[in-house]
Design an enzyme around this catalytic site. Sequence first.
Site, PDB file in Angstrom:
ATOM      1  N   GLY A   1       0.593  -3.942   4.756  1.00  0.00           N
ATOM      2  CA  GLY A   1       0.691  -5.334   5.198  1.00  0.00           C
ATOM      3  C   GLY A   1      -0.681  -5.962   5.123  1.00  0.00           C
ATOM      4  O   GLY A   1      -1.585  -5.426   4.478  1.00  0.00           O
TER       5      GLY A   1
ATOM      6  N   THR B   1       0.854  -1.187   0.000  1.00  0.00           N
ATOM      7  CA  THR B   1       0.000   0.000   0.000  1.00  0.00           C
ATOM      8  C   THR B   1       0.884   1.228   0.000  1.00  0.00           C
ATOM      9  O   THR B   1       1.931   1.223   0.641  1.00  0.00           O
ATOM     10  CB  THR B   1      -0.847   0.031   1.302  1.00  0.00           C
ATOM     11  OG1 THR B   1      -1.741  -1.072   1.270  1.00  0.00           O
ATOM     12  CG2 THR B   1      -1.635   1.326   1.442  1.00  0.00           C
TER      13      THR B   1
ATOM     14  N   ARG C   1     -13.854  -7.977  -1.075  1.00  0.00           N
ATOM     15  CA  ARG C   1     -13.005  -7.857   0.126  1.00  0.00           C
ATOM     16  C   ARG C   1     -12.448  -6.422   0.214  1.00  0.00           C
ATOM     17  O   ARG C   1     -11.952  -5.875  -0.745  1.00  0.00           O
ATOM     18  CB  ARG C   1     -11.851  -8.852   0.052  1.00  0.00           C
ATOM     19  CG  ARG C   1     -10.843  -8.778   1.227  1.00  0.00           C
ATOM     20  CD  ARG C   1      -9.672  -7.870   0.941  1.00  0.00           C
ATOM     21  NE  ARG C   1      -8.652  -7.926   1.994  1.00  0.00           N
ATOM     22  CZ  ARG C   1      -7.588  -7.132   2.044  1.00  0.00           C
ATOM     23  NH1 ARG C   1      -7.391  -6.222   1.122  1.00  0.00           N
ATOM     24  NH2 ARG C   1      -6.720  -7.240   3.011  1.00  0.00           N
TER      25      ARG C   1
HETATM   26  N1  ASP Z   1      -2.961  -3.352   3.560  1.00  0.00           N
HETATM   27  C1  ASP Z   1      -3.276  -3.746   2.219  1.00  0.00           C
HETATM   28  C2  ASP Z   1      -4.545  -4.552   2.251  1.00  0.00           C
HETATM   29  O1  ASP Z   1      -4.668  -5.421   3.090  1.00  0.00           O
HETATM   30  C3  ASP Z   1      -2.217  -4.502   1.522  1.00  0.00           C
HETATM   31  C4  ASP Z   1      -0.791  -4.148   1.835  1.00  0.00           C
HETATM   32  O2  ASP Z   1      -0.502  -3.045   2.239  1.00  0.00           O
HETATM   33  O3  ASP Z   1       0.092  -5.015   1.726  1.00  0.00           O
HETATM   34  O4  ASP Z   1      -5.384  -4.361   1.425  1.00  0.00           O
END
Ligand code: ASP
Length: 346
Positions: free
Chosen positions: A247, A195, A223
């Site tokens: 994450g 992100t 989702r």
């Molecule tokens: N936080 C993001 C999500 O779960 C993905 C990421 O930042 O890795 O959609």
Amino acid sequence: MSTTSRREFLAQAASVTVVARALTHSATAADVPPVLSQPQPGPLVVSTWPFGKPSNEQALKILKEGGSPLDAVEQGIRLTESDLGNPSVGLGGIPNSEGIVQLDACIMSGPGHRAGSVAAVTGFQHPISIARRVMETTRHVMLVGEGAMRFASEHGFEKGPEVTEGQREAWKKWKAEQPKPTTGGARPPAPNHDTLALILLAPDGNIYGGCSTSGWGYKLPGRVGDSPIIGGGLYVDNEVGAAGATGIGENVMRFCGTFLFVELMRQGRHPQEACIEAIQRIAKLDPKGFDLSINFIALDKQGRYGAAGTGSGFQYAVASNTYSRVEQSPGLTAAPIGPVGGNQGK
Ligand code: ASP
């Protein structure tokens, strides 16, 4: 060491102080000694991952050209959203399990404590701009799916492909490997889900932030992760500071992740201390402990910043009028960050 990296290293060394008092890691394998950055005046921009560096620089450029701090956040994030080679932000992202890229984004303004957010948006290039428009022109905070897309169309936002050719090919391969019928469930995340969270201290001391992602690769349609959730993937409190997350979103939103970070800063923690302490608290509550694959950035009103991850290897970008660099975040365990973790212990 190249001239540039040497310059970056010296700039970094000058602006941070190694923490004299040991920060209490319940896991001892932090790969980088935590450092406490010193107060500095804005502009200061902190964002997740090395791909945040050009976004930070774009944000500063916008400010220099007389743009507002919200313009800076929006335009900074748009730069990364426009990069179709980025597999985790914008329409170049990894699609959902039906092969369609589904984007989430939010934006916050410290002044007025305003927020706008969109989730599960497909086919639009700049969800961050749609989120800003929600904040500025509606009485709502969050629009999702169909309604968000109708709103975006009515406001004339730029459209783009449902998925890039490269991601479509990768998805087809993934799909062919899935047990039939595809019943859903919490699949392992695809590699490279990330992100862009970008938080900004303006020269006048006000704080702003934004967040944009294509989310968990090959996720179930519909989702929504933490990134568009205020207090989940992003939180800005103009009296205190801001925090952003990247994450596994499920492991951030169950804890109101960024809200927690800001609350610890409110209690007096340096952003770096807040990052470590909040992750420790989350890991203590969660049956998976530190195996959560979550990373955070934070900055405060004084222009101090920090970051931490449950694993090692998280990098983040920091920029001011005098430097722009990528820094290594402390990791609370030696395990490499990556698509491990998962949803609620499953
Ligand atoms: N936080 C993001 C999500 O779960 C993905 C990421 O930042 O890795 O959609």
